[in-house]
Design an enzyme around this catalytic site. Structure first.
Site, mmCIF file in Angstrom:
data_model
loop_
_atom_site.group_PDB
_atom_site.id
_atom_site.type_symbol
_atom_site.label_atom_id
_atom_site.label_comp_id
_atom_site.label_asym_id
_atom_site.label_seq_id
_atom_site.Cartn_x
_atom_site.Cartn_y
_atom_site.Cartn_z
ATOM 1 N N LYS A 189 0.850 -1.189 0.000
ATOM 2 C CA LYS A 189 0.000 0.000 0.000
ATOM 3 C C LYS A 189 0.880 1.231 0.000
ATOM 4 C CE LYS A 189 -4.174 1.739 0.326
ATOM 5 N NZ LYS A 189 -3.779 2.790 -0.634
ATOM 6 N N LYS A 211 5.006 2.110 8.770
ATOM 7 C CA LYS A 211 3.780 2.830 9.140
ATOM 8 C C LYS A 211 2.595 1.870 9.261
ATOM 9 C CE LYS A 211 3.425 6.639 6.963
ATOM 10 N NZ LYS A 211 3.188 7.665 5.927
ATOM 11 N N LYS A 270 5.289 2.540 -2.838
ATOM 12 C CA LYS A 270 5.165 3.949 -3.205
ATOM 13 C C LYS A 270 5.379 4.072 -4.703
ATOM 14 C CE LYS A 270 4.254 7.729 -0.836
ATOM 15 N NZ LYS A 270 3.357 7.787 0.330
ATOM 16 N N THR A 296 -5.299 12.050 6.996
ATOM 17 C CA THR A 296 -3.914 12.271 7.410
ATOM 18 C C THR A 296 -3.822 13.479 8.331
ATOM 19 O OG1 THR A 296 -3.198 11.369 5.288
ATOM 20 C CG2 THR A 296 -1.542 12.494 6.610
ATOM 21 N N ASN A 350 -3.286 18.943 1.252
ATOM 22 C CA ASN A 350 -4.265 18.040 1.847
ATOM 23 C C ASN A 350 -3.898 17.623 3.262
ATOM 24 O OD1 ASN A 350 -6.690 16.429 1.586
ATOM 25 N ND2 ASN A 350 -5.347 14.652 1.592
ATOM 26 N N SER A 391 -7.367 4.648 4.295
ATOM 27 C CA SER A 391 -7.249 3.939 3.017
ATOM 28 C C SER A 391 -7.551 2.457 3.205
ATOM 29 C CB SER A 391 -5.844 4.113 2.433
ATOM 30 O OG SER A 391 -5.742 5.325 1.716
#
Length: 421
Positions: free
Chosen positions: A71, A95, A107, A191, A222, A354
């Site tokens: 992810k 994380k 990523k 976030t 964001n 997510s």
């Protein structure tokens, strides 16, 4: 060209090595975890509005698959390179493990400046990039999400492209999508909400009144914009914020709601051109060094280094961005008694929601926003308490405590699964 000193992948490996040594991980496990498992580099053509063709470079890196599918977000930025994406994928692994959701880290990125692209060019770039990386992504393999300079619309194009190739809609192939096509309520704010929860929980443990806290936020997209808004809603006084156009300072407190409205009206420029009575313009260097109780770096990596760590005048740093503090700066901040809530904890709200969106997409059953925010708060507060308790017991920094918890979980998963074949 990055120097080895500020290379984010070298920094990520250094942080991992320190935790691995304290955990006394076997050498074979260290070798597996300190490098990505898969890397894909693509160079692809995009037709521009004037009829010309430009070649763009993109990356998708999967760090570790031991705890589940990978992810991680996709960023569009001129400075994207393979080492940055490697580092971000590794940080995503820790994380996800820290908040205990069943993912490994990945990523992606494309080397481009979205501000210089039309909407049509951005869509064609996204669809072609999605096609190029389709060989490694999928709802049970690797699930992309928004990151720097990407948004729900870009995720919708990404999902639509992969769905068209399969001949049916695949809601769970990306997260951070618009609500209308399977996105989760609360995802856009997740976030920043997680960052605000870290400020609240730190204040509670320290018995500090939220109303007494002066806060500086670097970044107004964001993450930073939402964090500033939610921190202000807690009662804190946000005295400075900044974006690529520079910093905006008002010691009596900024009108964050007004600034958010201005940024929404200028999505490509955000705060550029904003002015209000009592608001002083400062540069981003001065922004980071503004005296405050809480500093939230929510822009890019390598913002706090050994070159400016001595001049940081905050009691608490909450890392809204990935990798904003170098290891050398960490040492200086720790010596000075400045507490750092590390990125793999502070900004884990996005990947947590997510995960909720992915689960909802797989089940075709959706939760209301109150449920999403409540579940997010439970996970983030629990992770914060675990990290703080371990740090207190062992007399170590919050970053090292977070790494010990996360790396241990990933290492255990790999050890239990064993080595194939």
């Amino acid at each position: 060209m990055r120097s080895d000193r500020d290379n984010p992948f070298r920094i990520a490996q250094e942080q991992f090595d320190r935790a691995a040594a304290l955990l006394e991980l076997p050498d074979n496990v260290r070798e597996v975890l300190r490098v990505p498992q898969r890397e894909l580099t693509v160079r692809f053509p995009v037709m521009m509005d004037d009829g010309s063709t430009r070649i763009f470079t993109g990356y998708r890196v999967q760090h570790n698959l031991g705890r589940g599918p990978t992810k991680g977000g996709i960023r569009y930025h001129p400075s994207v390179d393979i080492d940055e994406v490697r580092a971000l994928a590794m940080w995503m692994t820790w994380k996800c493990a820290l908040v205990n959701i069943p993912y490994g880290g990945a990523k992606g990125g494309v080397v481009c400046d979205p501000a210089q692209l039309s909407s049509g060019e951005l869509e064609r770039l996204t669809r072609r990039f999605a096609t190029e990386v389709a060989i490694v992504v999928g709802s049970e393999r690797d699930i992309p999400a928004p990151d720097v300079n990407t948004n729900p619309q870009i995720m919708a194009w990404f999902m639509d492209t992969l769905s068209m190739q399969q001949g049916h809609t695949i809601n769970a192939v990306v997260t951070g999508k618009p609500i209308e096509v399977g996105g989760s309520l609360g995802r856009n704010e997740a976030t920043g909400r997680g960052v605000s929860l870290m400020v609240r929980e730190w204040a509670r443990r320290q018995r500090r009144r939220l109303e007494d806290l002066r806060v500086v936020v670097q970044g107004f997209g964001n993450v930073g914009g939402v964090a500033a808004s939610l921190i202000s809603a807690l009662g804190c006084r946000v005295i400075a914020v900044g974006d690529a156009s520079g910093g905006y300072l008002c010691r009596n407190g900024l009108n964050i709601a007004e600034m958010r409205r201005y940024a929404a009206q200028h999505p490509r420029r955000l705060l550029e051109g904003y002015s209000a009575p009592g608001v002083e313009r400062i540069d981003n260097r001065a922004l980071l060094e503004t005296p405050c109780d809480v500093l939230v770096p929510a822009a890019l990596e390598n913002q706090i280094t050994d070159q400016n760590a001595e001049r940081i005048r905050a009691t608490l740093i909450v890392e809204g961005a990935n990798g904003p503090t170098t290891p050398q700066a960490d040492e200086i901040l720790e010596e000075r008694g400045i507490v750092v809530v590390p990125d793999i904890l502070a900004n884990a709200g996005g990947v947590t929601v997510s995960y909720f969106e992915w689960v909802q997409g797989l089940q075709s059953f959706f939760w209301n926003e109150q449920d999403v925010n409540h579940r997010l708060e439970q996970i983030m507060v629990s992770a914060f308490e675990q990290v703080c308790d371990l740090a207190d017991r062992r007399g170590i920094s919050l970053r090292l405590a977070a790494y010990l918890l996360a790396v241990r979980r990933v290492a255990d998963a790999n050890l239990i699964r064993g080595l194939y074949p």
